[in-house]
Design a protein around this motif. Structure first.
Motif, PDB file in Angstrom:
ATOM      1  N   ALA A   1       0.828  -1.209   0.000  1.00  0.00           N
ATOM      2  CA  ALA A   1       0.000   0.000   0.000  1.00  0.00           C
ATOM      3  C   ALA A   1       0.864   1.261   0.000  1.00  0.00           C
ATOM      4  CB  ALA A   1      -0.935  -0.019   1.214  1.00  0.00           C
ATOM      5  N   GLN A   2       1.948   1.260   0.758  1.00  0.00           N
ATOM      6  CA  GLN A   2       2.852   2.411   0.753  1.00  0.00           C
ATOM      7  C   GLN A   2       3.535   2.587  -0.596  1.00  0.00           C
ATOM      8  OE1 GLN A   2       5.569   1.825   4.005  1.00  0.00           O
ATOM      9  NE2 GLN A   2       3.989   2.165   5.589  1.00  0.00           N
ATOM     10  N   ASP A   3       3.967   1.488  -1.204  1.00  0.00           N
ATOM     11  CA  ASP A   3       4.618   1.582  -2.519  1.00  0.00           C
ATOM     12  C   ASP A   3       3.658   2.070  -3.594  1.00  0.00           C
ATOM     13  OD1 ASP A   3       6.976   0.676  -1.420  1.00  0.00           O
ATOM     14  OD2 ASP A   3       6.627  -1.434  -1.972  1.00  0.00           O
ATOM     15  N   LEU A   4       2.372   1.821  -3.417  1.00  0.00           N
ATOM     16  CA  LEU A   4       1.404   2.227  -4.427  1.00  0.00           C
ATOM     17  C   LEU A   4       1.044   3.705  -4.331  1.00  0.00           C
ATOM     18  CD1 LEU A   4      -0.520   1.388  -6.719  1.00  0.00           C
ATOM     19  CD2 LEU A   4      -2.203   0.762  -4.963  1.00  0.00           C
ATOM     20  N   PHE A   5       1.033   4.272  -3.128  1.00  0.00           N
ATOM     21  CA  PHE A   5       0.532   5.634  -2.963  1.00  0.00           C
ATOM     22  C   PHE A   5       1.636   6.676  -2.751  1.00  0.00           C
ATOM     23  CE2 PHE A   5      -3.179   3.089  -1.778  1.00  0.00           C
ATOM     24  CZ  PHE A   5      -4.169   3.724  -2.501  1.00  0.00           C
ATOM     25  N   THR A   6       2.783   6.270  -2.243  1.00  0.00           N
ATOM     26  CA  THR A   6       3.813   7.259  -1.907  1.00  0.00           C
ATOM     27  C   THR A   6       4.838   7.397  -3.030  1.00  0.00           C
ATOM     28  OG1 THR A   6       5.165   5.575  -0.799  1.00  0.00           O
ATOM     29  CG2 THR A   6       3.560   6.772   0.545  1.00  0.00           C
ATOM     30  N   VAL A   7       5.406   8.608  -3.108  1.00  0.00           N
ATOM     31  CA  VAL A   7       6.465   8.915  -4.068  1.00  0.00           C
ATOM     32  C   VAL A   7       7.565   9.665  -3.322  1.00  0.00           C
ATOM     33  CG1 VAL A   7       7.108  10.174  -6.148  1.00  0.00           C
ATOM     34  CG2 VAL A   7       4.877   9.027  -6.015  1.00  0.00           C
TER      35      VAL A   7
ATOM     36  N   SER B   1      12.487   2.511 -10.127  1.00  0.00           N
ATOM     37  CA  SER B   1      12.251   1.494  -9.108  1.00  0.00           C
ATOM     38  C   SER B   1      10.940   1.747  -8.370  1.00  0.00           C
ATOM     39  CB  SER B   1      13.423   1.482  -8.127  1.00  0.00           C
ATOM     40  OG  SER B   1      13.195   0.557  -7.084  1.00  0.00           O
ATOM     41  N   GLN B   2      10.674   3.012  -8.029  1.00  0.00           N
ATOM     42  CA  GLN B   2       9.403   3.326  -7.364  1.00  0.00           C
ATOM     43  C   GLN B   2       8.203   3.040  -8.273  1.00  0.00           C
ATOM     44  OE1 GLN B   2       9.096   7.007  -5.131  1.00  0.00           O
ATOM     45  NE2 GLN B   2      11.328   7.226  -5.119  1.00  0.00           N
ATOM     46  N   TRP B   3       8.359   3.339  -9.547  1.00  0.00           N
ATOM     47  CA  TRP B   3       7.256   3.106 -10.492  1.00  0.00           C
ATOM     48  C   TRP B   3       6.970   1.607 -10.641  1.00  0.00           C
ATOM     49  CZ3 TRP B   3       7.168   3.482 -16.444  1.00  0.00           C
ATOM     50  CH2 TRP B   3       5.855   3.730 -16.883  1.00  0.00           C
ATOM     51  N   LEU B   4       8.027   0.801 -10.723  1.00  0.00           N
ATOM     52  CA  LEU B   4       7.842  -0.637 -10.853  1.00  0.00           C
ATOM     53  C   LEU B   4       7.264  -1.243  -9.572  1.00  0.00           C
ATOM     54  CD1 LEU B   4      11.097  -1.648 -12.781  1.00  0.00           C
ATOM     55  CD2 LEU B   4       8.781  -1.388 -13.686  1.00  0.00           C
ATOM     56  N   LYS B   5       7.720  -0.726  -8.422  1.00  0.00           N
ATOM     57  CA  LYS B   5       7.132  -1.206  -7.175  1.00  0.00           C
ATOM     58  C   LYS B   5       5.645  -0.849  -7.073  1.00  0.00           C
ATOM     59  CE  LYS B   5      11.205  -1.386  -4.166  1.00  0.00           C
ATOM     60  NZ  LYS B   5      11.839  -0.859  -2.916  1.00  0.00           N
ATOM     61  N   GLY B   6       5.301   0.335  -7.560  1.00  0.00           N
ATOM     62  CA  GLY B   6       3.888   0.708  -7.584  1.00  0.00           C
ATOM     63  C   GLY B   6       3.078  -0.206  -8.489  1.00  0.00           C
ATOM     64  N   PHE B   7       3.656  -0.579  -9.624  1.00  0.00           N
ATOM     65  CA  PHE B   7       2.952  -1.491 -10.533  1.00  0.00           C
ATOM     66  C   PHE B   7       2.753  -2.866  -9.884  1.00  0.00           C
ATOM     67  CE2 PHE B   7       3.452  -4.828 -13.814  1.00  0.00           C
ATOM     68  CZ  PHE B   7       2.230  -4.680 -14.437  1.00  0.00           C
ATOM     69  N   ASN B   8       3.812  -3.417  -9.289  1.00  0.00           N
ATOM     70  CA  ASN B   8       3.687  -4.720  -8.625  1.00  0.00           C
ATOM     71  C   ASN B   8       2.696  -4.663  -7.459  1.00  0.00           C
ATOM     72  OD1 ASN B   8       5.521  -6.109 -10.283  1.00  0.00           O
ATOM     73  ND2 ASN B   8       7.277  -5.386  -9.078  1.00  0.00           N
TER      74      ASN B   8
ATOM     75  N   PHE C   1     -14.430  -2.580 -12.447  1.00  0.00           N
ATOM     76  CA  PHE C   1     -14.311  -1.412 -11.559  1.00  0.00           C
ATOM     77  C   PHE C   1     -13.041  -1.514 -10.720  1.00  0.00           C
ATOM     78  CE2 PHE C   1     -15.099   0.391  -7.318  1.00  0.00           C
ATOM     79  CZ  PHE C   1     -15.270   1.727  -7.675  1.00  0.00           C
ATOM     80  N   LEU C   2     -12.773  -2.686 -10.148  1.00  0.00           N
ATOM     81  CA  LEU C   2     -11.557  -2.857  -9.343  1.00  0.00           C
ATOM     82  C   LEU C   2     -10.299  -2.690 -10.198  1.00  0.00           C
ATOM     83  CD1 LEU C   2     -12.610  -5.898  -7.127  1.00  0.00           C
ATOM     84  CD2 LEU C   2     -12.520  -3.487  -6.472  1.00  0.00           C
ATOM     85  N   TYR C   3     -10.334  -3.249 -11.412  1.00  0.00           N
ATOM     86  CA  TYR C   3      -9.181  -3.103 -12.311  1.00  0.00           C
ATOM     87  C   TYR C   3      -8.969  -1.630 -12.670  1.00  0.00           C
ATOM     88  CZ  TYR C   3      -6.210  -3.713 -16.433  1.00  0.00           C
ATOM     89  OH  TYR C   3      -5.179  -3.633 -17.349  1.00  0.00           O
ATOM     90  N   GLY C   4     -10.063  -0.916 -12.936  1.00  0.00           N
ATOM     91  CA  GLY C   4      -9.945   0.507 -13.267  1.00  0.00           C
ATOM     92  C   GLY C   4      -9.399   1.326 -12.118  1.00  0.00           C
ATOM     93  N   VAL C   5      -9.829   1.025 -10.889  1.00  0.00           N
ATOM     94  CA  VAL C   5      -9.325   1.754  -9.725  1.00  0.00           C
ATOM     95  C   VAL C   5      -7.823   1.527  -9.554  1.00  0.00           C
ATOM     96  CG1 VAL C   5      -9.422   1.893  -7.210  1.00  0.00           C
ATOM     97  CG2 VAL C   5     -11.534   1.812  -8.534  1.00  0.00           C
ATOM     98  N   ALA C   6      -7.407   0.239  -9.694  1.00  0.00           N
ATOM     99  CA  ALA C   6      -5.975  -0.062  -9.551  1.00  0.00           C
ATOM    100  C   ALA C   6      -5.155   0.640 -10.628  1.00  0.00           C
ATOM    101  CB  ALA C   6      -5.758  -1.581  -9.616  1.00  0.00           C
ATOM    102  N   ARG C   7      -5.652   0.656 -11.865  1.00  0.00           N
ATOM    103  CA  ARG C   7      -4.898   1.311 -12.944  1.00  0.00           C
ATOM    104  C   ARG C   7      -4.863   2.821 -12.763  1.00  0.00           C
ATOM    105  NH1 ARG C   7      -1.757  -2.330 -14.864  1.00  0.00           N
ATOM    106  NH2 ARG C   7      -1.308  -0.907 -16.600  1.00  0.00           N
ATOM    107  N   VAL C   8      -5.954   3.407 -12.311  1.00  0.00           N
ATOM    108  CA  VAL C   8      -5.978   4.865 -12.122  1.00  0.00           C
ATOM    109  C   VAL C   8      -4.988   5.279 -11.036  1.00  0.00           C
ATOM    110  CG1 VAL C   8      -7.402   6.775 -11.280  1.00  0.00           C
ATOM    111  CG2 VAL C   8      -8.302   5.225 -13.018  1.00  0.00           C
ATOM    112  N   ILE C   9      -4.947   4.507  -9.947  1.00  0.00           N
ATOM    113  CA  ILE C   9      -3.986   4.834  -8.879  1.00  0.00           C
ATOM    114  C   ILE C   9      -2.546   4.709  -9.389  1.00  0.00           C
ATOM    115  CG2 ILE C   9      -3.140   4.134  -6.615  1.00  0.00           C
ATOM    116  CD1 ILE C   9      -5.984   3.257  -5.943  1.00  0.00           C
ATOM    117  N   PHE C  10      -2.287   3.659 -10.158  1.00  0.00           N
ATOM    118  CA  PHE C  10      -0.932   3.488 -10.706  1.00  0.00           C
ATOM    119  C   PHE C  10      -0.596   4.579 -11.714  1.00  0.00           C
ATOM    120  CE2 PHE C  10       1.587   1.622 -14.221  1.00  0.00           C
ATOM    121  CZ  PHE C  10       2.798   1.547 -13.562  1.00  0.00           C
ATOM    122  N   ILE C  11      -1.546   4.971 -12.543  1.00  0.00           N
ATOM    123  CA  ILE C  11      -1.296   6.042 -13.522  1.00  0.00           C
ATOM    124  C   ILE C  11      -1.043   7.367 -12.811  1.00  0.00           C
ATOM    125  CG2 ILE C  11      -2.398   7.395 -15.353  1.00  0.00           C
ATOM    126  CD1 ILE C  11      -3.756   4.804 -16.284  1.00  0.00           C
TER     127      ILE C  11
END
Length: 342
Positions: free
Chosen positions: A158-164, A249-256, A289-299
């Motif tokens: 969760a931290q890797d997905l939201f923090t930069v 590295s942060q971008w790839l961690k966010g994707f994973n 909907f779940l896939y779209g939410v995950a992709r929007v957060i990653f984008i």
């Protein structure tokens, strides 16, 4: 001689005037009785003739005993034939068909009641397939073997997905063996769930073939895994060209992290799609909907990493079209082709 035998002549007495319809005492009375008998004999003869004629007509109308037995035998044979034809249809029982009591002046043919409705094969649920069940068991065993580490690494994901962070943290550790195992199990989970949902989607849309569900789910899961590997390689290439090592590295961690958390969200819709295909439209909507939410957060995380000026915005739009819009469309077309060819 006695006096009684002597006959004394007397003067003849005048006979009384005969009435018009008077009858003599003895002989004339018998003649009068005989005349009605003769008149009665005539109607009796006519009645006898009429009875004889009616008897002849009834004899002509009524068949003899042999004819009656022959008709009865034909009736029984016809009933047996109808019942035999009904039983040969194998769609009903003898008691379900109508009983033919009188077949005189009737036309025999195929009895609609005895034919019933042609049965249709019941579709097999994908969840009852042995191969699909084995795949799920192996997947859950892999997840359960790393279950004690999930509470820790889910917070990390969760931290890797939201923090930069613009610079590396001195306390950051490299990926440990436990984190790699947890990430591998969750990525396997999301690939299998995506394969199940793609199989359910193509089957619901009428694109599925008559093959086994295990083959369809297996090939589509491999397709989802290949798509994940392709995305990972593409994001690494983009990060190498347009960012430094830390940002990449942060971008790839966010994707994973987005894929790992998405796998946890798709478990329930995928299992319901296996065992209750009637809910496929609703489950697909939830999954999208779940896939779209995950992709929007990653984008959004990628936008925060790569955006610097208006030129970066143009590159970002090109990135969206190249890696986020066109590949899912191609993926669904490939999934439809694989489903129809299995």
């Amino acid at each position: 001689m006695p006096d009684s035998l002597h006959h004394t002549p007397t003067a003849p007495t005048p006979a009384p005037a005969e009435e018009p319809h008077s009858v003599p005492a003895h002989a004339p009375a018998r003649e009068h009785e005989a005349s009605p008998r003769k008149s009665e004999e005539k109607p009796k003869k006519s009645e006898t003739r009429q009875v004889e004629s009616e008897t002849k007509q009834e004899a002509v109308a009524k068949p003899d005993t042999a004819t009656v037995f022959a008709e009865a035998a034909d009736t029984v044979a016809a009933e047996a034939k109808v019942f035999r034809n009904a039983l040969q249809q194998a769609t009903c029982h003898e008691v379900d068909g109508p009983r033919v009591l009188h077949l005189r002046n009737a036309t025999l043919g195929r009895v609609a009641y005895a034919e019933g409705v042609s049965p249709t094969p019941r579709p097999t649920l994908p969840g009852y397939d042995s191969g699909v069940t084995l795949l799920l068991i192996v997947l859950f065993l892999i997840i359960s073997s790393n279950f004690r580490h999930y509470s820790t690494f889910i917070k990390t994901f969760a931290q890797d997905l939201f923090t930069v962070r613009r610079r590396a943290n001195a306390f950051d550790e490299n990926n440990t063996v436990s984190e790699t195992r947890v990430l591998f199990s969750l990525i396997s989970l999301v690939c299998v769930c995506e394969g199940i949902l793609l199989f359910s989607s193509t089957s619901f849309m009428g694109g599925g073939a008559d093959g086994t569900p295990f083959a369809g789910v297996g090939w589509l899961s491999l397709l989802a895994g290949a798509y994940y590997a392709w995305q990972l390689a593409a994001y690494r290439t983009v990060g190498f060209l347009f960012a430094n090592r830390t940002d990449t590295s942060q971008w790839l961690k966010g994707f994973n992290s987005s894929q790992a958390l998405l796998g946890l969200g798709l478990v329930i819709p995928a299992l319901l799609a296996l065992f209750n295909p009637g809910l496929t439209p609703l489950l697909l909507s939830i999954s999208l909907f779940l896939y779209g939410v995950a992709r929007v957060i990653f984008i959004c995380k990628g936008y925060r990493i790569f955006y610097e000026n208006y030129t970066s915005l143009i590159y970002f739009i090109l990135y969206l079209c190249t890696l986020e819009i066109i590949p899912p469309v191609i993926l669904y077309r490939l999934a439809s082709n694989i489903s129809t060819s299995i």
